[in-house]
Design a protein around this motif. Structure first.
Motif, PDB file in Angstrom:
ATOM      1  N   ALA A 208      29.794  34.139   2.980  1.00 37.91           N
ATOM      2  CA  ALA A 208      30.309  34.535   4.297  1.00 37.91           C
ATOM      3  C   ALA A 208      31.827  34.429   4.362  1.00 37.91           C
ATOM      4  O   ALA A 208      32.496  35.262   4.994  1.00 37.91           O
ATOM      5  CB  ALA A 208      29.664  33.678   5.376  1.00 37.91           C
ATOM      6  N   GLN A 209      32.373  33.420   3.715  1.00 38.62           N
ATOM      7  CA  GLN A 209      33.819  33.199   3.748  1.00 38.62           C
ATOM      8  C   GLN A 209      34.593  34.097   2.799  1.00 38.62           C
ATOM      9  O   GLN A 209      35.818  34.163   2.855  1.00 38.62           O
ATOM     10  CB  GLN A 209      34.109  31.729   3.416  1.00 38.62           C
ATOM     11  CG  GLN A 209      33.612  30.742   4.463  1.00 38.62           C
ATOM     12  CD  GLN A 209      33.580  29.317   3.958  1.00 38.62           C
ATOM     13  OE1 GLN A 209      34.043  29.012   2.853  1.00 38.62           O
ATOM     14  NE2 GLN A 209      33.008  28.422   4.747  1.00 38.62           N
ATOM     15  N   ALA A 215      29.051  40.347   2.778  1.00 40.38           N
ATOM     16  CA  ALA A 215      29.345  39.358   3.830  1.00 40.38           C
ATOM     17  C   ALA A 215      29.651  40.067   5.149  1.00 40.38           C
ATOM     18  O   ALA A 215      29.184  39.651   6.215  1.00 40.38           O
ATOM     19  CB  ALA A 215      30.518  38.475   3.413  1.00 40.38           C
ATOM     20  N   ARG A 216      30.410  41.147   5.085  1.00 44.18           N
ATOM     21  CA  ARG A 216      30.733  41.908   6.305  1.00 44.18           C
ATOM     22  C   ARG A 216      29.483  42.558   6.891  1.00 44.18           C
ATOM     23  O   ARG A 216      29.287  42.563   8.106  1.00 44.18           O
ATOM     24  CB  ARG A 216      31.800  42.958   6.002  1.00 44.18           C
ATOM     25  CG  ARG A 216      33.153  42.372   5.568  1.00 44.18           C
ATOM     26  CD  ARG A 216      34.263  43.420   5.634  1.00 44.18           C
ATOM     27  NE  ARG A 216      33.968  44.596   4.836  1.00 44.18           N
ATOM     28  CZ  ARG A 216      34.295  44.734   3.543  1.00 44.18           C
ATOM     29  NH1 ARG A 216      34.887  43.720   2.903  1.00 44.18           N
ATOM     30  NH2 ARG A 216      34.011  45.832   2.882  1.00 44.18           N
ATOM     31  N   TRP A 218      26.417  41.491   6.531  1.00 44.53           N
ATOM     32  CA  TRP A 218      25.606  40.407   7.094  1.00 44.53           C
ATOM     33  C   TRP A 218      26.132  39.990   8.466  1.00 44.53           C
ATOM     34  O   TRP A 218      25.364  39.792   9.408  1.00 44.53           O
ATOM     35  CB  TRP A 218      25.621  39.236   6.122  1.00 44.53           C
ATOM     36  CG  TRP A 218      24.701  38.105   6.466  1.00 44.53           C
ATOM     37  CD1 TRP A 218      23.412  38.202   6.917  1.00 44.53           C
ATOM     38  CD2 TRP A 218      24.983  36.704   6.369  1.00 44.53           C
ATOM     39  NE1 TRP A 218      22.862  36.945   7.087  1.00 44.53           N
ATOM     40  CE2 TRP A 218      23.806  36.020   6.762  1.00 44.53           C
ATOM     41  CE3 TRP A 218      26.094  35.983   5.969  1.00 44.53           C
ATOM     42  CZ2 TRP A 218      23.741  34.624   6.774  1.00 44.53           C
ATOM     43  CZ3 TRP A 218      26.013  34.585   5.981  1.00 44.53           C
ATOM     44  CH2 TRP A 218      24.870  33.924   6.386  1.00 44.53           C
ATOM     45  N   ALA A 219      27.443  39.871   8.591  1.00 46.54           N
ATOM     46  CA  ALA A 219      28.068  39.487   9.861  1.00 46.54           C
ATOM     47  C   ALA A 219      27.750  40.520  10.937  1.00 46.54           C
ATOM     48  O   ALA A 219      27.475  40.172  12.100  1.00 46.54           O
ATOM     49  CB  ALA A 219      29.575  39.325   9.691  1.00 46.54           C
ATOM     50  N   ASN A 220      27.779  41.785  10.563  1.00 46.35           N
ATOM     51  CA  ASN A 220      27.463  42.854  11.522  1.00 46.35           C
ATOM     52  C   ASN A 220      26.012  42.772  11.980  1.00 46.35           C
ATOM     53  O   ASN A 220      25.710  42.984  13.161  1.00 46.35           O
ATOM     54  CB  ASN A 220      27.746  44.228  10.901  1.00 46.35           C
ATOM     55  CG  ASN A 220      29.232  44.481  10.699  1.00 46.35           C
ATOM     56  OD1 ASN A 220      30.067  43.887  11.380  1.00 46.35           O
ATOM     57  ND2 ASN A 220      29.562  45.354   9.773  1.00 46.35           N
ATOM     58  N   SER A 223      25.532  39.986  14.478  1.00 43.88           N
ATOM     59  CA  SER A 223      26.158  40.239  15.777  1.00 43.88           C
ATOM     60  C   SER A 223      25.407  41.271  16.603  1.00 43.88           C
ATOM     61  O   SER A 223      25.670  41.420  17.800  1.00 43.88           O
ATOM     62  CB  SER A 223      27.613  40.682  15.579  1.00 43.88           C
ATOM     63  OG  SER A 223      27.650  41.925  14.909  1.00 43.88           O
TER      64      SER A 223
END
Length: 224
Positions: A208-209, A215-216, A218-220, A223
């Motif tokens: 994630a970091q 990672a991007r 997954w973040a989307n 959200s």
């Protein structure tokens, strides 16, 4: 009996095969986990270049996961290799191939664009498909007996499972033979005991970091 201590990072895939082998052989050992960016002085004395993991055998240092595991297999009772010399050599060859797969997995985790992720995924799947062709319907690489090859591929399968479950990479979706092998390996008590309880959390946090493409994505998803 040789006193054995394994030293490395808690999330390091190259640490796991040695721990697995020692659990399989029911040999007493210790594991010392260190912080990557805060190595104690005694670690620097053992490994002046900072290389980890390493094995301390009665205080003497060995590096490289496969070499460490070969040594462990030789100095402890029994063997996780086949007795036949040719099959043993083949096993060592496939253990070396596991590092190529870890390289592709690393690239999938860290690639900054989706195209590069798919390129590395295809390379990885091609090599896994070849493995499946060799494996056939065997439970483990050499048959019903767990071996050093299976131990070497445990971190490969653990990383792929994490990617497939959390990042929808679908690496094993069309590889049923390899998927079954992975499940057989990952369900082994020695494999489950080769990592800390925080391993998955730590691995997900590192991805994630990283700011990588997966990672991007997954973040989307989180959200939405």
């Amino acid at each position: 009996m040789t006193k054995l201590e394994i030293v490395g990072y808690d999330f390091c895939p190259f640490l796991q095969p040695c721990i697995i082998s020692l659990f399989e052989k029911q040999i007493e050992f210790t594991v010392t986990y260190i912080e990557p960016h805060n190595k104690p002085e005694w670690v620097r004395e053992c490994s002046p270049q900072g290389a980890t993991p390493f094995l301390l055998a009665d205080g003497k240092v060995l590096f490289e996961s496969a070499i460490m595991n070969d040594f462990i297999d030789e100095v402890t009772p029994g063997s996780l290799y086949p007795q036949d010399a040719f099959l043993k050599a083949q096993n060592r060859l496939w253990i070396n191939h596991s590092y190529d797969l870890l390289d592709h997995i690393y690239e999938i985790k860290t690639a900054l664009d989706p195209v590069s992720v798919e390129v590395e995924k295809e390379k990885l799947c091609t090599k896994l498909r070849a493995l499946g062709g060799i494996l056939g319907d065997r439970s483990f690489f050499n048959g019903e007996k767990f071996s050093l090859v299976d131990a070497a591929y445990a971190p490969v399968f653990r990383s792929i499972t994490l990617l497939d479950q959390h990042f929808a990479t679908g690496i094993l979706a069309d590889l049923p033979v390899v998927k079954q092998w992975a499940e057989n390996v990952l369900s082994r008590p020695s494999v489950q005991g080769s990592i800390l309880d925080t391993y998955e959390e730590t691995s997900l946090a590192k991805i994630a970091q990283s700011g990588s493409a997966i990672a991007r994505r997954w973040a989307n998803q989180l959200s939405e």
